[in-house]
Design a protein around this motif. Structure first.
Motif, PDB file in Angstrom:
ATOM      1  N   GLU A  20       0.833  -1.211   0.000  1.00 56.84           N
ATOM      2  CA  GLU A  20       0.000   0.000   0.000  1.00 56.84           C
ATOM      3  C   GLU A  20       0.864   1.255   0.000  1.00 56.84           C
ATOM      4  OE1 GLU A  20      -2.632  -0.023   3.342  1.00 56.84           O
ATOM      5  OE2 GLU A  20      -4.006  -1.457   2.421  1.00 56.84           O
ATOM      6  N   ARG A  21       1.881   1.272   0.874  1.00 57.06           N
ATOM      7  CA  ARG A  21       2.775   2.438   0.954  1.00 57.06           C
ATOM      8  C   ARG A  21       3.537   2.620  -0.351  1.00 57.06           C
ATOM      9  NH1 ARG A  21       3.316   0.514   6.169  1.00 57.06           N
ATOM     10  NH2 ARG A  21       5.301  -0.506   5.762  1.00 57.06           N
ATOM     11  N   PHE A  22       4.070   1.519  -0.906  1.00 53.66           N
ATOM     12  CA  PHE A  22       4.799   1.594  -2.173  1.00 53.66           C
ATOM     13  C   PHE A  22       3.917   2.167  -3.273  1.00 53.66           C
ATOM     14  CE2 PHE A  22       5.517  -0.485  -6.298  1.00 53.66           C
ATOM     15  CZ  PHE A  22       6.714   0.120  -6.644  1.00 53.66           C
ATOM     16  N   LEU A  23       2.657   1.749  -3.305  1.00 55.11           N
ATOM     17  CA  LEU A  23       1.721   2.192  -4.336  1.00 55.11           C
ATOM     18  C   LEU A  23       1.212   3.615  -4.099  1.00 55.11           C
ATOM     19  CD1 LEU A  23      -0.357  -1.096  -4.698  1.00 55.11           C
ATOM     20  CD2 LEU A  23       1.277  -0.162  -6.364  1.00 55.11           C
ATOM     21  N   GLY A  24       1.502   4.166  -2.924  1.00 59.02           N
ATOM     22  CA  GLY A  24       1.069   5.519  -2.620  1.00 59.02           C
ATOM     23  C   GLY A  24      -0.397   5.628  -2.243  1.00 59.02           C
ATOM     24  N   ALA A  64      -4.561   1.640  -7.124  1.00 56.81           N
ATOM     25  CA  ALA A  64      -3.522   2.670  -7.243  1.00 56.81           C
ATOM     26  C   ALA A  64      -3.321   3.112  -8.695  1.00 56.81           C
ATOM     27  CB  ALA A  64      -2.211   2.138  -6.681  1.00 56.81           C
ATOM     28  N   LYS A  65      -4.092   2.522  -9.604  1.00 56.41           N
ATOM     29  CA  LYS A  65      -3.971   2.834 -11.034  1.00 56.41           C
ATOM     30  C   LYS A  65      -2.541   2.622 -11.533  1.00 56.41           C
ATOM     31  CE  LYS A  65      -7.869   6.089 -11.054  1.00 56.41           C
ATOM     32  NZ  LYS A  65      -8.579   5.356 -10.063  1.00 56.41           N
ATOM     33  N   ARG A  66      -1.996   1.423 -11.226  1.00 57.77           N
ATOM     34  CA  ARG A  66      -0.651   1.036 -11.651  1.00 57.77           C
ATOM     35  C   ARG A  66      -0.720  -0.265 -12.457  1.00 57.77           C
ATOM     36  NH1 ARG A  66       3.731   2.709  -8.512  1.00 57.77           N
ATOM     37  NH2 ARG A  66       4.911   1.751 -10.200  1.00 57.77           N
ATOM     38  N   PRO A  67      -1.490  -0.282 -13.553  1.00 55.64           N
ATOM     39  CA  PRO A  67      -1.697  -1.520 -14.311  1.00 55.64           C
ATOM     40  C   PRO A  67      -0.399  -2.132 -14.853  1.00 55.64           C
ATOM     41  CG  PRO A  67      -2.427   0.367 -15.592  1.00 55.64           C
ATOM     42  CD  PRO A  67      -2.113   0.876 -14.205  1.00 55.64           C
ATOM     43  N   GLU A  68       0.635  -1.316 -15.055  1.00 53.61           N
ATOM     44  CA  GLU A  68       1.904  -1.846 -15.584  1.00 53.61           C
ATOM     45  C   GLU A  68       2.518  -2.875 -14.641  1.00 53.61           C
ATOM     46  OE1 GLU A  68       3.172   1.541 -12.906  1.00 53.61           O
ATOM     47  OE2 GLU A  68       1.494   1.194 -14.268  1.00 53.61           O
ATOM     48  N   LEU A  69       2.176  -2.813 -13.361  1.00 55.67           N
ATOM     49  CA  LEU A  69       2.691  -3.791 -12.400  1.00 55.67           C
ATOM     50  C   LEU A  69       2.059  -5.169 -12.587  1.00 55.67           C
ATOM     51  CD1 LEU A  69       2.900  -1.622  -9.151  1.00 55.67           C
ATOM     52  CD2 LEU A  69       4.803  -2.434 -10.568  1.00 55.67           C
ATOM     53  N   LEU A  70       0.969  -5.218 -13.349  1.00 54.89           N
ATOM     54  CA  LEU A  70       0.300  -6.491 -13.622  1.00 54.89           C
ATOM     55  C   LEU A  70       0.580  -6.989 -15.043  1.00 54.89           C
ATOM     56  CD1 LEU A  70      -3.114  -5.749 -11.888  1.00 54.89           C
ATOM     57  CD2 LEU A  70      -1.233  -7.152 -11.031  1.00 54.89           C
ATOM     58  N   GLY A  71       1.373  -6.233 -15.801  1.00 56.57           N
ATOM     59  CA  GLY A  71       1.761  -6.659 -17.138  1.00 56.57           C
ATOM     60  C   GLY A  71       1.129  -5.844 -18.233  1.00 56.57           C
ATOM     61  N   ASP A 125       7.651  -9.472  -8.830  1.00 56.92           N
ATOM     62  CA  ASP A 125       8.930  -9.190  -8.169  1.00 56.92           C
ATOM     63  C   ASP A 125       8.713  -8.783  -6.712  1.00 56.92           C
ATOM     64  OD1 ASP A 125      10.970  -9.381 -10.414  1.00 56.92           O
ATOM     65  OD2 ASP A 125       9.552  -7.943 -11.265  1.00 56.92           O
ATOM     66  N   ILE A 126       7.718  -7.959  -6.478  1.00 56.97           N
ATOM     67  CA  ILE A 126       7.446  -7.476  -5.126  1.00 56.97           C
ATOM     68  C   ILE A 126       7.072  -8.644  -4.209  1.00 56.97           C
ATOM     69  CG2 ILE A 126       5.964  -6.014  -3.686  1.00 56.97           C
ATOM     70  CD1 ILE A 126       5.613  -4.191  -6.205  1.00 56.97           C
ATOM     71  N   LEU A 127       6.079  -9.430  -4.609  1.00 62.16           N
ATOM     72  CA  LEU A 127       5.603 -10.500  -3.725  1.00 62.16           C
ATOM     73  C   LEU A 127       6.602 -11.649  -3.609  1.00 62.16           C
ATOM     74  CD1 LEU A 127       1.741 -10.720  -4.220  1.00 62.16           C
ATOM     75  CD2 LEU A 127       3.078  -9.393  -2.594  1.00 62.16           C
ATOM     76  N   ASP A 155      19.012  -8.401  -4.526  1.00 59.47           N
ATOM     77  CA  ASP A 155      19.661  -7.149  -4.158  1.00 59.47           C
ATOM     78  C   ASP A 155      19.068  -5.984  -4.951  1.00 59.47           C
ATOM     79  OD1 ASP A 155      21.611  -5.812  -2.540  1.00 59.47           O
ATOM     80  OD2 ASP A 155      22.883  -5.614  -4.319  1.00 59.47           O
ATOM     81  N   HIS A 156      18.793  -6.228  -6.215  1.00 61.38           N
ATOM     82  CA  HIS A 156      18.186  -5.204  -7.068  1.00 61.38           C
ATOM     83  C   HIS A 156      16.806  -4.807  -6.534  1.00 61.38           C
ATOM     84  CE1 HIS A 156      17.802  -2.943 -10.761  1.00 61.38           C
ATOM     85  NE2 HIS A 156      16.705  -3.588 -11.095  1.00 61.38           N
ATOM     86  N   ILE A 157      16.009  -5.800  -6.193  1.00 57.50           N
ATOM     87  CA  ILE A 157      14.646  -5.529  -5.709  1.00 57.50           C
ATOM     88  C   ILE A 157      14.681  -4.850  -4.338  1.00 57.50           C
ATOM     89  CG2 ILE A 157      12.393  -6.527  -5.076  1.00 57.50           C
ATOM     90  CD1 ILE A 157      13.144  -6.686  -8.122  1.00 57.50           C
ATOM     91  N   GLN A 158      15.569  -5.303  -3.442  1.00 62.08           N
ATOM     92  CA  GLN A 158      15.581  -4.701  -2.102  1.00 62.08           C
ATOM     93  C   GLN A 158      15.994  -3.225  -2.155  1.00 62.08           C
ATOM     94  OE1 GLN A 158      18.097  -6.373   0.935  1.00 62.08           O
ATOM     95  NE2 GLN A 158      19.966  -6.078  -0.246  1.00 62.08           N
ATOM     96  N   HIS A 159      16.674  -2.812  -3.212  1.00 63.02           N
ATOM     97  CA  HIS A 159      17.063  -1.412  -3.350  1.00 63.02           C
ATOM     98  C   HIS A 159      16.098  -0.607  -4.221  1.00 63.02           C
ATOM     99  CE1 HIS A 159      20.915  -2.986  -1.804  1.00 63.02           C
ATOM    100  NE2 HIS A 159      20.880  -1.832  -1.177  1.00 63.02           N
ATOM    101  N   TYR A 160      15.047  -1.258  -4.707  1.00 57.52           N
ATOM    102  CA  TYR A 160      14.030  -0.552  -5.481  1.00 57.52           C
ATOM    103  C   TYR A 160      13.300   0.379  -4.508  1.00 57.52           C
ATOM    104  CZ  TYR A 160      10.906  -0.038  -9.478  1.00 57.52           C
ATOM    105  OH  TYR A 160      10.206   0.450 -10.557  1.00 57.52           O
ATOM    106  N   PRO A 161      13.169   1.659  -4.844  1.00 56.39           N
ATOM    107  CA  PRO A 161      12.578   2.624  -3.897  1.00 56.39           C
ATOM    108  C   PRO A 161      11.208   2.190  -3.361  1.00 56.39           C
ATOM    109  CG  PRO A 161      13.473   3.757  -5.810  1.00 56.39           C
ATOM    110  CD  PRO A 161      13.540   2.274  -6.107  1.00 56.39           C
ATOM    111  N   GLY A 162      11.100   2.170  -2.036  1.00 55.03           N
ATOM    112  CA  GLY A 162       9.827   1.907  -1.377  1.00 55.03           C
ATOM    113  C   GLY A 162       9.447   0.456  -1.197  1.00 55.03           C
TER     114      GLY A 162
END
Length: 183
Positions: A20-24, A64-71, A125-127, A155-162
């Motif tokens: 939720e926080r990542f998605l704003g 959050a209107k972030r459809p790109e996260l679902l492909g 990637d997130i889950l 390591d790449h994912i853990q440094h992804y902002p938020g």
């Protein structure tokens, strides 16, 4: 390992809050659990309750209107769905013996990819990062070297902002595999 019980459901609820926080999303949702396996439940104001980590996470992405996260294509959506399913059916509650098989498969899969769905960061990637965190924390240096592609991706994912709001960062040692002269 995350076995069915209080610790596991607590992690799932933390994952949803971090997402939720990542998605704003401004207004945090209230979650409960249901059944013997304590599956997360989101009581949706506009309709029936949403049940399950993947279902709720996908709903939050839509909200959050972030459809790109679902492909962005049918193939990408299928790959993302496959990894989300993999997370809840194989990774969650797996035995110590299964962990090595899962890490080996994931390592092979990531050999020529930046993210699980290719070159784009997605909900998969997130889950998967949230689900595998407790495993990577426990890996010895030699094991991290054995699963180089997983370690690189992690390591790449853990440094992804938020992304890692609720999780402690994992030290990925830079050694002969990552020469310091190249940084």
């Amino acid at each position: 390992m995350c076995r069915i019980g209080f610790r596991c459901i607590k992690m799932a609820l933390r994952e949803l809050s971090s997402l939720e926080r990542f998605l704003g999303l401004k207004k945090p949702n209230k979650y409960s659990t249901q059944g013997g396996k304590k599956v997360p439940v989101l009581q949706n104001n506009n309709g029936p309750a949403l049940i399950g980590l993947v279902t709720i996470a996908s709903h939050l992405v839509h909200e959050a209107k972030r459809p790109e996260l679902l492909g962005n294509s049918a193939e990408q959506r299928a790959i993302i769905q496959q990894w989300l399913e993999h997370r809840v059916t194989r990774l969650d509650n797996c035995s110590k013996e299964e962990v090595k098989v899962i890490l080996k498969e994931l390592n092979q899969y990531l050999e020529d990819k930046v993210y699980l769905a290719g070159n784009v960061f997605t909900l998969a990637d997130i889950l998967m990062y949230y689900g595998i965190h407790h495993i990577v924390v426990e890996l010895a240096v030699q094991e991290k070297e054995l699963y180089l592609n997983v370690t690189r991706w992690f390591d790449h994912i853990q440094h992804y902002p938020g992304i890692g709001n609720h999780l402690p960062p994992v030290v990925v040692l830079r050694n002969r595999v990552y020469p310091s002269s190249h940084h």
